[in-house]
Design an enzyme around this catalytic site. Structure first.
Site, short mmCIF file in Angstrom:
data_model
loop_
_atom_site.label_atom_id
_atom_site.label_comp_id
_atom_site.label_asym_id
_atom_site.label_seq_id
_atom_site.Cartn_x
_atom_site.Cartn_y
_atom_site.Cartn_z
N GLU A 104 -1.49 6.99 13.36
CA GLU A 104 -1.20 8.26 12.67
C GLU A 104 -1.39 9.47 13.58
O GLU A 104 -0.64 10.44 13.51
CB GLU A 104 -2.07 8.39 11.42
CG GLU A 104 -1.60 7.48 10.29
CD GLU A 104 -2.16 7.89 8.94
OE1 GLU A 104 -1.60 8.80 8.32
OE2 GLU A 104 -3.18 7.31 8.52
N PHE B 166 1.65 -2.89 4.58
CA PHE B 166 2.05 -4.21 5.05
C PHE B 166 3.56 -4.33 4.87
O PHE B 166 4.14 -3.74 3.95
CB PHE B 166 1.39 -5.30 4.21
CG PHE B 166 0.01 -5.69 4.66
CD1 PHE B 166 -0.69 -4.96 5.60
CD2 PHE B 166 -0.60 -6.82 4.13
CE1 PHE B 166 -1.96 -5.33 6.00
CE2 PHE B 166 -1.87 -7.20 4.52
CZ PHE B 166 -2.55 -6.46 5.46
N HIS C 265 -2.73 8.64 5.55
CA HIS C 265 -2.98 7.31 4.98
C HIS C 265 -4.43 6.94 5.32
O HIS C 265 -5.13 6.39 4.47
CB HIS C 265 -1.98 6.31 5.55
CG HIS C 265 -2.01 4.98 4.89
ND1 HIS C 265 -1.85 4.82 3.53
CD2 HIS C 265 -2.18 3.72 5.39
CE1 HIS C 265 -1.92 3.53 3.23
NE2 HIS C 265 -2.12 2.85 4.34
N LYS D 90 -9.89 8.11 1.76
CA LYS D 90 -10.27 6.70 1.58
C LYS D 90 -11.77 6.46 1.79
O LYS D 90 -12.31 5.45 1.32
CB LYS D 90 -9.42 5.80 2.47
CG LYS D 90 -7.98 5.68 1.96
CD LYS D 90 -7.21 4.55 2.62
CE LYS D 90 -5.84 4.34 1.99
NZ LYS D 90 -4.85 5.39 2.27
N HIS E 234 -9.69 2.04 -0.31
CA HIS E 234 -8.25 1.80 -0.25
C HIS E 234 -7.83 1.23 -1.61
O HIS E 234 -8.20 0.11 -1.96
CB HIS E 234 -7.91 0.81 0.87
CG HIS E 234 -6.47 0.81 1.24
ND1 HIS E 234 -5.47 1.11 0.34
CD2 HIS E 234 -5.84 0.57 2.42
CE1 HIS E 234 -4.29 1.04 0.93
NE2 HIS E 234 -4.49 0.71 2.20
N CYS F 208 0.81 -1.23 0.00
CA CYS F 208 0.00 0.00 0.00
C CYS F 208 0.85 1.28 0.00
O CYS F 208 0.30 2.38 -0.06
CB CYS F 208 -0.95 -0.02 1.18
SG CYS F 208 -1.96 -1.50 1.19
#
Lengths: 326, 401
Positions: free
Chosen positions: B299, B383, B288, B320, B325, B155
């Site tokens: 975050e 990830f 994000h 998002k 996503h 990502c």
């Protein structure tokens, strides 16, 4: 002029499990043959359980490199890793999709899914060895340029570059007997020379020049233009601030008569067969194979104590890289 | 070296070009809709998602994977938007830096389905599983012959691809790098996130107290990066400057973010350092913001650690809730949104946000707010611990001489 040194190497392939084994087989001039590599023998119990074969290759080669160094004395924030793969964890993706489509979603393991992401191996290595510097997972892109760029910008003290692939055929899931691949992984540790010398690291080779040219891979095995290979070699020599005559040895990625040998003969007026070395075509080793010609040059240089400047050509998925090392 | 953004192209569930996308983003809309089984595949398990509906038949070249088809549309817009002519005089000085998470792995699904259905699979198509395939195909289509790089950092792939692009330009290899990402909605990613219990069933609500996880969207987005001199020489329109970039790895866990935000803090600090500015200079952050329990808290923690007492004054949002996503493309779509935010001096709201996760922070919700800005930041985390941060700077036209 580049001022980067190689201070460690590790590899796992049918050419040998561990760099020392690779060196020995190289010295014995053993030819490689497909082997079913017992990769689990190079991994700890925990690694065997939770990782797929793709990641195990990366971990084993990385461990081989790190065991023979003092890299872990370097601040974790300044340890970077840039890894390349051609196909990524394709076998795991195939297994995951097979289970999901045939057996249903409930059978798809939440433990398996994280291993389907391309950067899974990089992640495991980063966790295991606390690599918190620059971190790139590249696909079909040789990492050397990006590592040198990072080192020259002084972002990292050491950047580990390597390649890992566990594919055995053109594609793991499609029979293709024409192209057999050799699963493998290889890593080297790169540092600025001044940093390596300050920490008393053993230096395997000094990279003083680099040239390259890029091409669009049309997946058709077309010949690389001779003039482009010539230009990459010339650029590496110019970058090293030496003359063509200063090169004593040339390591080619191809064997026998090729556009590369023609380019070498064209560049080096006094080029003769004694000067040119091409042990084998390593392209079947995919991303790790991009490092094997370099390994051969380093092994010869260190075992025979050659002091000549050496030119090493590397054929990558999308570029030709020429390095001048000494 | 001053590097500027001169072209934008995007395709996602919120729009088939940058103007549609921006307009709907500013309206606070969400493009995440009910997904019908035949829109994705026969075994669709995703109830809501961000699908690109192709009424205009933009995705016509069915010989390619959806990943590549999406990329072609967005790349085409970016090149047109930049007014970039590619010919023999410059083709070797133009590169592509692309991020993808799924890449061509959809071919694996096709293959497995053909086995199950006893139908024939054409091995010729299997070449598309190479993650680098898309970059090489689109380069070939546009006659681009400079360096090509594909980044597969899940990502964070397409935000990491900014780092590769900057290295190519700062290293003197390219005058122009078209950087971005592409990822389709795939059965593999749906299954994977369901197996991890990370997929929301109805709504994706980043930074909301009651948030249930991610929803997957598909997208392609590209930004044309150019050296300032090159852009000025051809009189290109300049959206903004690329001020700084930083990346790191959490080195913590394969799927969970470091709760102490190690990777996030390092990448943000490195980007600030690269830009030569301080945290207090940042006017807006495109987070994000996945809408998962762990990411959003991490975050906010990073915000507190870096901005300290100023943390609550920094405007931030997540897109998002609007586009889902988009996995390996998320960094590129969000970077593009950040560029438009800076260029238009307007911060779009975080769609579907009702009750913010923490009180007192300047998360933008409900409506677009106008704001004069100098610097905007876009963050991506992935990830396997990959994290990256891009900082864009306002471009001020100065009189020459």
């Amino acid at each position: 002029m580049k001022d980067i040194v190689i201070t460690g190497a590790g590899t796992v392939s049918s050419l040998g499990i561990g760099f020392e084994n690779y060196v020995q087989r190289n010295k014995n001039k053993e030819s490689f043959k497909p082997e079913n590599i017992d990769i689990d023998s190079s991994c700890g119990n925990m690694d065997i359980r939770r990782n797929d074969r793709f990641t195990k290759f990366g971990l084993a080669a990385f461990k081989d490199m790190i065991d023979n160094s003092k890299y872990l004395d370097i601040d974790p924030d300044e340890r970077g890793a840039i890894v390349n793969t051609y196909l990524g964890p394709l076998n795991t993706v195939n297994n995951f999709m097979h289970t999901a489509i045939y057996d249903g979603l409930s059978q798809a393991s939440p433990m398996l899914f994280p291993n389907t992401v391309i950067n899974a191996g990089l992640g495991r290595i980063s966790i295991e060895y606390k690599l918190k510097g620059v971190s790139y997972m590249l696909c079909g892109t040789n990492p050397l340029f990006y590592a040198m760029s990072d080192l020259q910008s002084k972002h990292s003290k050491v950047v580990f570059v390597g390649g890992m692939d566990d594919a055995k055929s053109h594609l793991a899931f499609v029979e293709d007997e024409q192209r057999v691949f050799y699963e493998s992984a290889a890593f080297i540790g790169l540092e600025r020379r001044v940093d390596a010398e300050t920490r008393g690291a053993a230096i395997m080779a000094h990279i003083i020049g680099m040239g390259s040219f890029n091409y669009v891979n049309r997946f058709d095995c077309a010949d690389i233009p001779q003039e482009k290979i010539y230009a990459a070699m010339k650029k590496a020599i110019d970058d090293a601030e030496i003359n063509v005559e200063d090169i004593g040895r040339i390591y080619l990625f191809s064997i026998e008569d090729s556009t590369e040998t023609k380019a070498a003969k064209s560049l080096f007026d006094k080029c003769n067969n004694k000067m040119v070395y091409c042990r084998t075509d390593y392209s079947s080793f995919l991303s790790a194979g991009e490092f094997f010609t370099l390994f051969d040059a380093i092994i010869d240089m260190n075992s025979h104590r050659y002091t000549d400047h050496t030119l090493v050509n590397i054929k990558a998925f999308d570029c030709i890289i020429s390095l001048v090392i000494k | 070296m001053k590097i500027v953004v001169t072209g934008l192209g995007v395709l996602n569930c919120m729009g088939k070009n940058k103007d549609d996308f921006w307009k709907r983003l500013c309206n606070g809309e969400s493009g995440l809709k009910t997904v019908y089984p035949d829109e994705v595949n026969e075994n669709n398990i995703m109830q809501v998602g961000g699908i690109v509906h192709d009424e205009d038949q933009m995705l016509t070249d069915s010989g390619y994977t959806r990943t590549t088809q999406l990329a072609m549309v967005a790349l085409d817009e970016a090149i047109r938007d930049a007014g970039l002519a590619i010919d023999d005089s410059n083709k070797e000085r133009i590169g592509i830096s692309l991020g993808t998470s799924i890449g061509g792995y959809q071919e694996v699904e096709k293959y497995q389905r053909s086995l199950k259905n006893c139908s024939k699979y054409d091995p010729e198509n299997s070449i598309q599983v190479y993650p680098a395939y898309t970059a090489h195909v689109i380069a070939g289509k546009y006659g681009i012959e400079g360096p090509l790089v594909t980044n597969g950092a899940a990502c964070a792939a397409s935000s990491n691809s900014f780092g590769n692009a900057l290295a190519l330009m700062r290293g003197g290899k390219c005058d122009v790098v078209i950087t971005g990402g592409c990822d389709p909605v795939s059965y593999m990613s749906q299954c994977g996130f369901v197996s991890l219990k990370a997929l929301a069933k109805e709504l994706c609500r980043p930074f909301n107290k009651d948030r249930k996880g991610i929803l997957i969207g598909e997208a392609a987005a590209f930004l044309v990066l150019e050296t300032y001199e090159h852009a000025k020489a051809r009189n290109a329109r300049i959206y903004c400057e690329v001020a700084g970039y930083g990346c790191s790895n959490d080195a913590y866990h394969t799927t969970a973010p470091d709760p102490k935000a190690g990777g996030a803090i390092r990448s943000i600090n490195r980007a600030l350092n690269d830009a030569g500015i301080k945290a207090c200079d940042i006017d807006y952050i495109n987070m994000h913001g996945t809408g998962t329990k762990l990411n959003d808290v991490m975050e906010i923690f990073a915000l507190d650690q870096i901005w300290g007492e100023q943390a609550k004054n920094v405007h931030f949002s997540s897109i998002k809730g609007s586009v889902g996503h988009t996995l390996g493309c998320a960094g590129a779509v969000e970077a593009l949104a950040s560029v438009l935010t800076l260029y238009n001096e307007a911060i779009p709201p975080t769609a579907l946000l009702e009750e913010p996760i923490a009180e007192g922070y300047s998360v933008v919700k409900d409506k677009t707010i106008p704001k004069k800005m100098k610097f905007a930041m876009s963050n991506s985390f992935a990830f396997a611990g990959n994290s990256s941060c891009i900082i864009f700077g306002k471009y001020e036209e100065k009189s020459e001489g």
